[in-house]
Design a protein around this motif. Structure first.
Motif, PDB file in Angstrom:
ATOM      1  N   VAL A  26      55.448 -37.671  20.191  1.00 22.64           N
ATOM      2  CA  VAL A  26      54.185 -38.432  20.135  1.00 22.64           C
ATOM      3  C   VAL A  26      52.985 -37.524  19.863  1.00 22.64           C
ATOM      4  CG1 VAL A  26      55.070 -40.271  21.616  1.00 22.64           C
ATOM      5  CG2 VAL A  26      53.754 -38.389  22.638  1.00 22.64           C
ATOM      6  N   GLN A  27      53.266 -36.258  19.565  1.00 20.07           N
ATOM      7  CA  GLN A  27      52.167 -35.355  19.221  1.00 20.07           C
ATOM      8  C   GLN A  27      51.512 -35.784  17.918  1.00 20.07           C
ATOM      9  OE1 GLN A  27      53.822 -31.388  19.033  1.00 20.07           O
ATOM     10  NE2 GLN A  27      53.118 -30.930  21.092  1.00 20.07           N
ATOM     11  N   LEU A  28      50.257 -35.454  17.810  1.00 19.55           N
ATOM     12  CA  LEU A  28      49.500 -35.644  16.577  1.00 19.55           C
ATOM     13  C   LEU A  28      49.070 -34.249  16.132  1.00 19.55           C
ATOM     14  CD1 LEU A  28      47.348 -38.682  17.734  1.00 19.55           C
ATOM     15  CD2 LEU A  28      49.367 -38.731  16.272  1.00 19.55           C
ATOM     16  N   PRO A  29      49.915 -33.572  15.335  1.00 20.18           N
ATOM     17  CA  PRO A  29      49.639 -32.173  14.973  1.00 20.18           C
ATOM     18  C   PRO A  29      48.245 -31.978  14.374  1.00 20.18           C
ATOM     19  CG  PRO A  29      51.829 -32.836  14.258  1.00 20.18           C
ATOM     20  CD  PRO A  29      51.133 -34.078  14.715  1.00 20.18           C
ATOM     21  N   GLY A  30      47.529 -31.026  14.947  1.00 15.78           N
ATOM     22  CA  GLY A  30      46.202 -30.682  14.451  1.00 15.78           C
ATOM     23  C   GLY A  30      45.165 -31.770  14.635  1.00 15.78           C
ATOM     24  N   ALA A  31      45.385 -32.683  15.579  1.00 13.91           N
ATOM     25  CA  ALA A  31      44.495 -33.837  15.696  1.00 13.91           C
ATOM     26  C   ALA A  31      43.831 -33.978  17.061  1.00 13.91           C
ATOM     27  CB  ALA A  31      45.270 -35.112  15.374  1.00 13.91           C
ATOM     28  N   ASN A  32      43.710 -32.879  17.810  1.00 12.45           N
ATOM     29  CA  ASN A  32      43.049 -32.984  19.107  1.00 12.45           C
ATOM     30  C   ASN A  32      41.541 -32.904  18.909  1.00 12.45           C
ATOM     31  OD1 ASN A  32      42.078 -32.790  21.710  1.00 12.45           O
ATOM     32  ND2 ASN A  32      43.644 -31.353  22.384  1.00 12.45           N
ATOM     33  N   PRO A  33      40.836 -34.006  19.130  1.00 14.09           N
ATOM     34  CA  PRO A  33      39.387 -33.999  18.916  1.00 14.09           C
ATOM     35  C   PRO A  33      38.645 -33.069  19.873  1.00 14.09           C
ATOM     36  CG  PRO A  33      40.068 -36.050  19.957  1.00 14.09           C
ATOM     37  CD  PRO A  33      41.323 -35.300  19.615  1.00 14.09           C
TER      38      PRO A  33
ATOM     39  N   GLY B 293      40.589 -30.116  16.115  1.00 10.75           N
ATOM     40  CA  GLY B 293      41.810 -29.995  15.334  1.00 10.75           C
ATOM     41  C   GLY B 293      42.530 -28.668  15.457  1.00 10.75           C
ATOM     42  N   ALA B 294      42.091 -27.789  16.379  1.00 12.11           N
ATOM     43  CA  ALA B 294      42.737 -26.483  16.541  1.00 12.11           C
ATOM     44  C   ALA B 294      44.049 -26.594  17.311  1.00 12.11           C
ATOM     45  CB  ALA B 294      41.803 -25.508  17.245  1.00 12.11           C
ATOM     46  N   SER B 295      44.300 -27.749  17.921  1.00 13.98           N
ATOM     47  CA  SER B 295      45.552 -27.954  18.642  1.00 13.98           C
ATOM     48  C   SER B 295      45.998 -29.401  18.451  1.00 13.98           C
ATOM     49  CB  SER B 295      45.376 -27.629  20.131  1.00 13.98           C
ATOM     50  OG  SER B 295      44.423 -28.493  20.713  1.00 13.98           O
ATOM     51  N   ALA B 296      47.192 -29.681  18.935  1.00 17.68           N
ATOM     52  CA  ALA B 296      47.762 -31.009  18.754  1.00 17.68           C
ATOM     53  C   ALA B 296      47.126 -32.013  19.691  1.00 17.68           C
ATOM     54  CB  ALA B 296      49.273 -30.967  18.994  1.00 17.68           C
ATOM     55  N   GLY B 297      46.921 -33.194  19.172  1.00 18.61           N
ATOM     56  CA  GLY B 297      46.565 -34.338  19.996  1.00 18.61           C
ATOM     57  C   GLY B 297      47.857 -35.025  20.401  1.00 18.61           C
ATOM     58  N   GLY B 298      47.741 -36.195  20.960  1.00 19.01           N
ATOM     59  CA  GLY B 298      48.951 -36.904  21.351  1.00 19.01           C
ATOM     60  C   GLY B 298      48.657 -38.326  21.769  1.00 19.01           C
TER      61      GLY B 298
ATOM     62  N   ILE C 281      73.401 -28.499  21.478  1.00 21.08           N
ATOM     63  CA  ILE C 281      72.777 -29.812  21.601  1.00 21.08           C
ATOM     64  C   ILE C 281      71.710 -29.865  20.513  1.00 21.08           C
ATOM     65  CG2 ILE C 281      71.367 -31.323  23.052  1.00 21.08           C
ATOM     66  CD1 ILE C 281      72.489 -29.707  25.486  1.00 21.08           C
ATOM     67  N   LEU C 282      71.722 -30.914  19.716  1.00 20.13           N
ATOM     68  CA  LEU C 282      70.642 -31.112  18.742  1.00 20.13           C
ATOM     69  C   LEU C 282      69.583 -32.004  19.366  1.00 20.13           C
ATOM     70  CD1 LEU C 282      72.495 -31.688  15.342  1.00 20.13           C
ATOM     71  CD2 LEU C 282      71.241 -29.658  16.095  1.00 20.13           C
ATOM     72  N   CYS C 283      68.335 -31.707  19.073  1.00 18.63           N
ATOM     73  CA  CYS C 283      67.222 -32.457  19.655  1.00 18.63           C
ATOM     74  C   CYS C 283      66.349 -33.050  18.551  1.00 18.63           C
ATOM     75  CB  CYS C 283      66.385 -31.546  20.548  1.00 18.63           C
ATOM     76  SG  CYS C 283      65.013 -32.371  21.363  1.00 18.63           S
ATOM     77  N   GLU C 284      66.187 -34.361  18.582  1.00 21.47           N
ATOM     78  CA  GLU C 284      65.305 -35.061  17.652  1.00 21.47           C
ATOM     79  C   GLU C 284      63.884 -35.003  18.191  1.00 21.47           C
ATOM     80  OE1 GLU C 284      63.812 -36.231  14.863  1.00 21.47           O
ATOM     81  OE2 GLU C 284      65.688 -37.255  14.433  1.00 21.47           O
ATOM     82  N   ARG C 285      62.916 -34.892  17.297  1.00 26.53           N
ATOM     83  CA  ARG C 285      61.524 -34.926  17.738  1.00 26.53           C
ATOM     84  C   ARG C 285      60.597 -35.489  16.680  1.00 26.53           C
ATOM     85  NH1 ARG C 285      58.033 -29.773  17.968  1.00 26.53           N
ATOM     86  NH2 ARG C 285      56.660 -31.516  17.955  1.00 26.53           N
ATOM     87  N   GLY C 286      61.194 -36.146  15.704  1.00 22.76           N
ATOM     88  CA  GLY C 286      60.386 -36.806  14.696  1.00 22.76           C
ATOM     89  C   GLY C 286      60.313 -36.030  13.402  1.00 22.76           C
ATOM     90  N   VAL C 287      59.757 -36.700  12.422  1.00 24.86           N
ATOM     91  CA  VAL C 287      59.593 -36.135  11.087  1.00 24.86           C
ATOM     92  C   VAL C 287      58.109 -36.146  10.757  1.00 24.86           C
ATOM     93  CG1 VAL C 287      60.136 -36.464   8.644  1.00 24.86           C
ATOM     94  CG2 VAL C 287      61.852 -36.957  10.364  1.00 24.86           C
ATOM     95  N   SER C 288      57.640 -35.101  10.127  1.00 21.38           N
ATOM     96  CA  SER C 288      56.233 -35.021   9.772  1.00 21.38           C
ATOM     97  C   SER C 288      55.923 -36.032   8.682  1.00 21.38           C
ATOM     98  CB  SER C 288      55.902 -33.612   9.287  1.00 21.38           C
ATOM     99  OG  SER C 288      54.533 -33.515   8.985  1.00 21.38           O
ATOM    100  N   PHE C 289      55.063 -36.956   9.019  1.00 19.23           N
ATOM    101  CA  PHE C 289      54.687 -38.031   8.109  1.00 19.23           C
ATOM    102  C   PHE C 289      53.395 -37.694   7.395  1.00 19.23           C
ATOM    103  CE2 PHE C 289      52.907 -42.398   7.487  1.00 19.23           C
ATOM    104  CZ  PHE C 289      53.875 -42.839   6.617  1.00 19.23           C
ATOM    105  N   GLY C 290      52.734 -36.646   7.858  1.00 16.50           N
ATOM    106  CA  GLY C 290      51.428 -36.296   7.310  1.00 16.50           C
ATOM    107  C   GLY C 290      50.338 -37.018   8.077  1.00 16.50           C
ATOM    108  N   TYR C 291      49.135 -36.718   7.752  1.00 16.51           N
ATOM    109  CA  TYR C 291      47.990 -37.370   8.398  1.00 16.51           C
ATOM    110  C   TYR C 291      48.074 -37.321   9.924  1.00 16.51           C
ATOM    111  CZ  TYR C 291      47.356 -38.926   3.654  1.00 16.51           C
ATOM    112  OH  TYR C 291      47.204 -38.939   2.308  1.00 16.51           O
ATOM    113  N   HIS C 292      48.480 -36.167  10.463  1.00 18.58           N
ATOM    114  CA  HIS C 292      48.509 -35.941  11.911  1.00 18.58           C
ATOM    115  C   HIS C 292      49.450 -36.894  12.628  1.00 18.58           C
ATOM    116  CE1 HIS C 292      45.149 -33.347  11.150  1.00 18.58           C
ATOM    117  NE2 HIS C 292      44.399 -34.350  10.757  1.00 18.58           N
TER     118      HIS C 292
END
Length: 177
Positions: free
Chosen positions: A96-103, A107-112, A58-69
């Motif tokens: 819906v994660q925001l990589p490295g953007a948890n205030p 920024g040590a973990s993902a926001g969302g 099974i392939l799973c989509e989860r988005g593409v890194s667009f940059g800027y979290h």
């Protein structure tokens, strides 16, 4: 068994997981890395087929890194991956994660953006996804992992009913003459 997105191109891991999954008769879900185009799933499927000659992926989509979290999900990718001949799921929670953007962690973990989970899930089912990966927690703000992008447990029943209704409409026999 599941291969995480960041490890989906590690041939030794993918083939070992495929062989172990084939032994047990299970399914192997491979999350498409944020750095891959949907059609790049073909290379992953070829590795698995070469190792096992089994249809279990099974392939799973989860988005593409667009940059800027930010991650972006192109719903056209679901159809592209389905044309590779395997079931396709969406990981709506991680999309819906925001990589490295948890205030809260500087920024040590993902926001969302948990409010986007139902939108991504419903759009993916409407686009033809075969399944949806969702994370729920009794109190998402206190979750030890993925809290900013998971939904409260109380939202599960309503969302699953909506997803089922969309699935039924999308997969209904064509009534137009």
């Amino acid at each position: 068994m599941q291969i995480p997105a960041f490890l989906c191109r590690q041939t030794d891991l993918v083939t070992a997981a495929a062989l172990a999954t084939a032994k047990t008769g299970g399914l192997l879900q491979v999350k498409k890395g944020q750095f891959l185009a949907p059609g790049d799933g073909r290379n992953i499927l070829d590795k698995i087929k070469e190792a096992t000659n089994a249809d279990m992926t099974i392939l799973c989509e989860r988005g593409v890194s667009f940059g800027y979290h930010n991650l972006v999900v192109d719903m056209l990718g679901i159809g592209e991956m389905k044309r590779l001949g395997v079931p396709v799921t969406i990981d709506a929670t991680h999309a819906v994660q925001l990589p490295g953007a948890n205030p809260l962690t500087n920024g040590a973990s993902a926001g969302g953006r948990r409010e986007g989970v139902p939108i991504i899930a419903m759009a993916a089912v409407a686009a033809g996804a075969d399944g949806v990966f969702l994370e729920f927690h009794p109190d998402p703000d206190k979750a030890l992992c993925d809290g900013p992008s998971c939904l409260p447990l109380s939202a599960a029943e309503g969302l699953l009913k909506r997803l089922k209704a969309i699935h039924e409409v999308v997969n209904a026999p064509d009534l137009a003459a």
